[in-house]
Scaffold this motif. Sequence first.
Motif, PDB file in Angstrom:
ATOM      1  N   HIS A 223       0.827  -1.204   0.000  1.00  0.00           N
ATOM      2  CA  HIS A 223       0.000   0.000   0.000  1.00  0.00           C
ATOM      3  C   HIS A 223       0.867   1.262   0.000  1.00  0.00           C
ATOM      4  N   GLY A 224       1.937   1.273   0.793  1.00  0.00           N
ATOM      5  CA  GLY A 224       2.824   2.434   0.828  1.00  0.00           C
ATOM      6  C   GLY A 224       3.524   2.661  -0.498  1.00  0.00           C
ATOM      7  N   PHE A 225       3.925   1.577  -1.159  1.00  0.00           N
ATOM      8  CA  PHE A 225       4.599   1.690  -2.451  1.00  0.00           C
ATOM      9  C   PHE A 225       3.644   2.261  -3.509  1.00  0.00           C
ATOM     10  N   ILE A 226       2.425   1.753  -3.558  1.00  0.00           N
ATOM     11  CA  ILE A 226       1.466   2.209  -4.560  1.00  0.00           C
ATOM     12  C   ILE A 226       1.065   3.654  -4.308  1.00  0.00           C
ATOM     13  N   MET A 227       0.861   4.031  -3.060  1.00  0.00           N
ATOM     14  CA  MET A 227       0.470   5.398  -2.750  1.00  0.00           C
ATOM     15  C   MET A 227       1.586   6.387  -3.075  1.00  0.00           C
ATOM     16  N   ALA A 228       2.833   5.940  -3.003  1.00  0.00           N
ATOM     17  CA  ALA A 228       3.963   6.827  -3.282  1.00  0.00           C
ATOM     18  C   ALA A 228       4.203   7.017  -4.773  1.00  0.00           C
ATOM     19  N   HIS A 229       3.853   6.022  -5.581  1.00  0.00           N
ATOM     20  CA  HIS A 229       4.223   6.066  -6.994  1.00  0.00           C
ATOM     21  C   HIS A 229       3.041   5.976  -7.959  1.00  0.00           C
ATOM     22  N   PHE A 230       1.857   5.601  -7.482  1.00  0.00           N
ATOM     23  CA  PHE A 230       0.706   5.435  -8.362  1.00  0.00           C
ATOM     24  C   PHE A 230      -0.508   6.134  -7.759  1.00  0.00           C
ATOM     25  N   ALA A 231      -1.607   6.062  -8.469  1.00  0.00           N
ATOM     26  CA  ALA A 231      -2.845   6.645  -7.968  1.00  0.00           C
ATOM     27  C   ALA A 231      -3.459   5.752  -6.894  1.00  0.00           C
ATOM     28  N   GLU A 232      -4.167   6.364  -5.963  1.00  0.00           N
ATOM     29  CA  GLU A 232      -4.819   5.602  -4.904  1.00  0.00           C
ATOM     30  C   GLU A 232      -5.854   4.663  -5.498  1.00  0.00           C
ATOM     31  N   GLY A 233      -5.850   3.429  -5.018  1.00  0.00           N
ATOM     32  CA  GLY A 233      -6.775   2.429  -5.527  1.00  0.00           C
ATOM     33  C   GLY A 233      -6.281   1.690  -6.745  1.00  0.00           C
ATOM     34  N   SER A 234      -5.048   1.945  -7.168  1.00  0.00           N
ATOM     35  CA  SER A 234      -4.503   1.262  -8.330  1.00  0.00           C
ATOM     36  C   SER A 234      -4.312  -0.218  -8.038  1.00  0.00           C
ATOM     37  N   ASP A 443      12.470  15.384 -26.393  1.00  0.00           N
ATOM     38  CA  ASP A 443      13.414  14.701 -25.506  1.00  0.00           C
ATOM     39  C   ASP A 443      13.179  15.073 -24.064  1.00  0.00           C
ATOM     40  N   ALA A 444      12.860  16.354 -23.800  1.00  0.00           N
ATOM     41  CA  ALA A 444      12.597  16.776 -22.423  1.00  0.00           C
ATOM     42  C   ALA A 444      11.368  16.083 -21.867  1.00  0.00           C
ATOM     43  N   SER A 445      10.331  15.948 -22.721  1.00  0.00           N
ATOM     44  CA  SER A 445       9.123  15.257 -22.280  1.00  0.00           C
ATOM     45  C   SER A 445       9.393  13.795 -21.989  1.00  0.00           C
ATOM     46  N   LEU A 446      10.202  13.160 -22.846  1.00  0.00           N
ATOM     47  CA  LEU A 446      10.518  11.737 -22.649  1.00  0.00           C
ATOM     48  C   LEU A 446      11.359  11.535 -21.413  1.00  0.00           C
ATOM     49  N   GLU A 447      12.320  12.436 -21.175  1.00  0.00           N
ATOM     50  CA  GLU A 447      13.166  12.297 -19.995  1.00  0.00           C
ATOM     51  C   GLU A 447      12.325  12.389 -18.737  1.00  0.00           C
ATOM     52  N   THR A 448      11.330  13.298 -18.750  1.00  0.00           N
ATOM     53  CA  THR A 448      10.470  13.452 -17.580  1.00  0.00           C
ATOM     54  C   THR A 448       9.589  12.239 -17.367  1.00  0.00           C
ATOM     55  N   SER A 449       9.114  11.657 -18.483  1.00  0.00           N
ATOM     56  CA  SER A 449       8.162  10.552 -18.380  1.00  0.00           C
ATOM     57  C   SER A 449       8.834   9.235 -18.101  1.00  0.00           C
ATOM     58  N   LEU A 450      10.038   9.040 -18.669  1.00  0.00           N
ATOM     59  CA  LEU A 450      10.684   7.731 -18.565  1.00  0.00           C
ATOM     60  C   LEU A 450      11.627   7.623 -17.396  1.00  0.00           C
ATOM     61  N   SER A 451      11.863   8.708 -16.699  1.00  0.00           N
ATOM     62  CA  SER A 451      12.829   8.682 -15.602  1.00  0.00           C
ATOM     63  C   SER A 451      12.251   7.899 -14.447  1.00  0.00           C
ATOM     64  N   VAL A 452      12.842   6.760 -14.156  1.00  0.00           N
ATOM     65  CA  VAL A 452      12.397   5.927 -13.046  1.00  0.00           C
ATOM     66  C   VAL A 452      13.051   6.365 -11.763  1.00  0.00           C
ATOM     67  N   GLY A 453      14.283   6.875 -11.869  1.00  0.00           N
ATOM     68  CA  GLY A 453      15.032   7.234 -10.673  1.00  0.00           C
ATOM     69  C   GLY A 453      14.392   8.341  -9.872  1.00  0.00           C
ATOM     70  N   THR A 454      13.518   9.164 -10.485  1.00  0.00           N
ATOM     71  CA  THR A 454      12.891  10.247  -9.759  1.00  0.00           C
ATOM     72  C   THR A 454      11.535   9.870  -9.208  1.00  0.00           C
ATOM     73  N   SER A 455      11.160   8.593  -9.351  1.00  0.00           N
ATOM     74  CA  SER A 455       9.913   8.079  -8.808  1.00  0.00           C
ATOM     75  C   SER A 455       8.712   8.906  -9.217  1.00  0.00           C
ATOM     76  N   PRO A 456       8.365   8.941 -10.500  1.00  0.00           N
ATOM     77  CA  PRO A 456       7.228   9.746 -10.935  1.00  0.00           C
ATOM     78  C   PRO A 456       5.930   9.177 -10.411  1.00  0.00           C
ATOM     79  N   SER A 457       4.970  10.016 -10.215  1.00  0.00           N
ATOM     80  CA  SER A 457       3.637   9.570  -9.839  1.00  0.00           C
ATOM     81  C   SER A 457       2.799   9.446 -11.098  1.00  0.00           C
TER      82      SER A 457
END
Length: 496
Positions: A223-234, A443-457
């Motif tokens: 639950h903590g992992f999903i709430m940190a990186h995905f939408a609630e209820g995912s 490229d800027a959009s892709l870097e923002t979207s594909l960056s896993v190291g920054t833990s995108p939501s």
Amino acid sequence: MAGDEETANTLEATPTWAVATVVFLLIVISIIIEYLLHLLHKYFHRLKRKSLIQALDKIKSELMLLGFISLLLTVGQKPIANICIPKSVGESFLPCKSSTFGHAVEETKCSDQGKVSLMSREGAYELQYLIFVLAMFHVSSCVLTFALGMAKMKRWESWEAETRTLEYQFSYDPRRFQLTYQTSFGKRHLKCWSDNRLLRWPASFVRQFFNSVSKSDYFTLRHGFIMAHFAEGSHFNFQKYIRRNLEKDFGVVMGISWWIWLFSVFVIFFNAHGFYNYLWVPFIPLVMLLLVGTKLQGIITKMCLDSHDKSHVVRGTLLVKPSNHFFWFNWPQLLLHLLHFILFQNSFQLAFFTWTWYKFGLRSCFHHETEDIVIRLGMGVIVQILCGYVTLPLYALVTQMGTSMRKAVFTENVVKGLKKWRAKARKNVALRNHPHSARLSLDASLETSLSVGTSPSFSGHDASFSTVDFDRPSDDAEYVALEIREAQKAQGETNT
């Protein structure tokens, strides 16, 4: 007579049919092993398990490295034997109390000088056996450890399936409020000793042997992992994500780093008589393994305390926040390197014991004491079982609670789809009137979207985003699919 016996051992006095037979058998065995590895590679490829294919390639490279070392020993037997050292130096740091030096052909040069060889040809030949046994034990130990771990984590599949039931949704309904110590996770970790570091470590040490990963631990960390990186209820499949990460880690463990080789040299050096290494060297992997298991249990308790200190009332269930500061040096991957070291050193000691038993007998000077045999075998078996069945599942779960997600969050189909979309989008943008500025924007959009190291939501996307279309979406694709801004619309805005 001695000369005739020596000549009989050479190929000059060996029938050609015997040589051809031995060579033929060696070639057949090698082809069979290579074919079996090829079948295993095709099997993993059919299952789309890229991480296991990489691990298999790592096994091949390590076996090749050990084979090359063995080849160097074969070629360098005579040059090594012709390196002469004083007898006083040659009689120091012996594995036995005393040793009788022979006068083989390769030692004639040194014996004429009143010296001894650095290592005789026979010694180099015996060392090749150790390399072969080490390769077999290292591969077998890693495979057995991960097999035990996967068997222990098999029940996590039913836990993951339970998260989609109405009973689970009712129990963890976010509209329900309760105190932290009333949750199953709080009841397990909020004890009288939890706030005291001196008491928490012994308790965590003991807990790793009894239900090291409970269902409440799995549900809360999920639950903590999903709430940190995905939408609630995912409904992200956390169990499959852990499995993919563990398969990648298996490829790392199969390798042998230079610093692990250095420690192996250290163990061989202190195998000399007088150091009594059987009283302390076999315990190094065990102590390190228990320390890692204690730390992992302590991290779970610390996350519970951290959430409890922030709020005594929770909505639905207790929410833990993933962070690197729970780990040593803010580096979760350090635990993987420690497990890597533990597994190799344990397999090295078991291989060394097997090699000395085979070449010199069970009661040789290497294992003159009964305690030596019992300790080495006992510690080797205990570390193997404890690492695979207790520590590895605990590591697989807890190390996902770092600040960043790992790349395994994307399935192979998702990654393939993203790469195809990126290549097609860049090609379309390049055909526009302003390729340079459009490429920078893309490229800027892709870097923002594909960056896993920054833990995108993956929640709260803009309405102008459109979901990537994958040729063959996997079960997890709907939960990890990235919504990327349409390149055509971005280009239109740029032109405007």
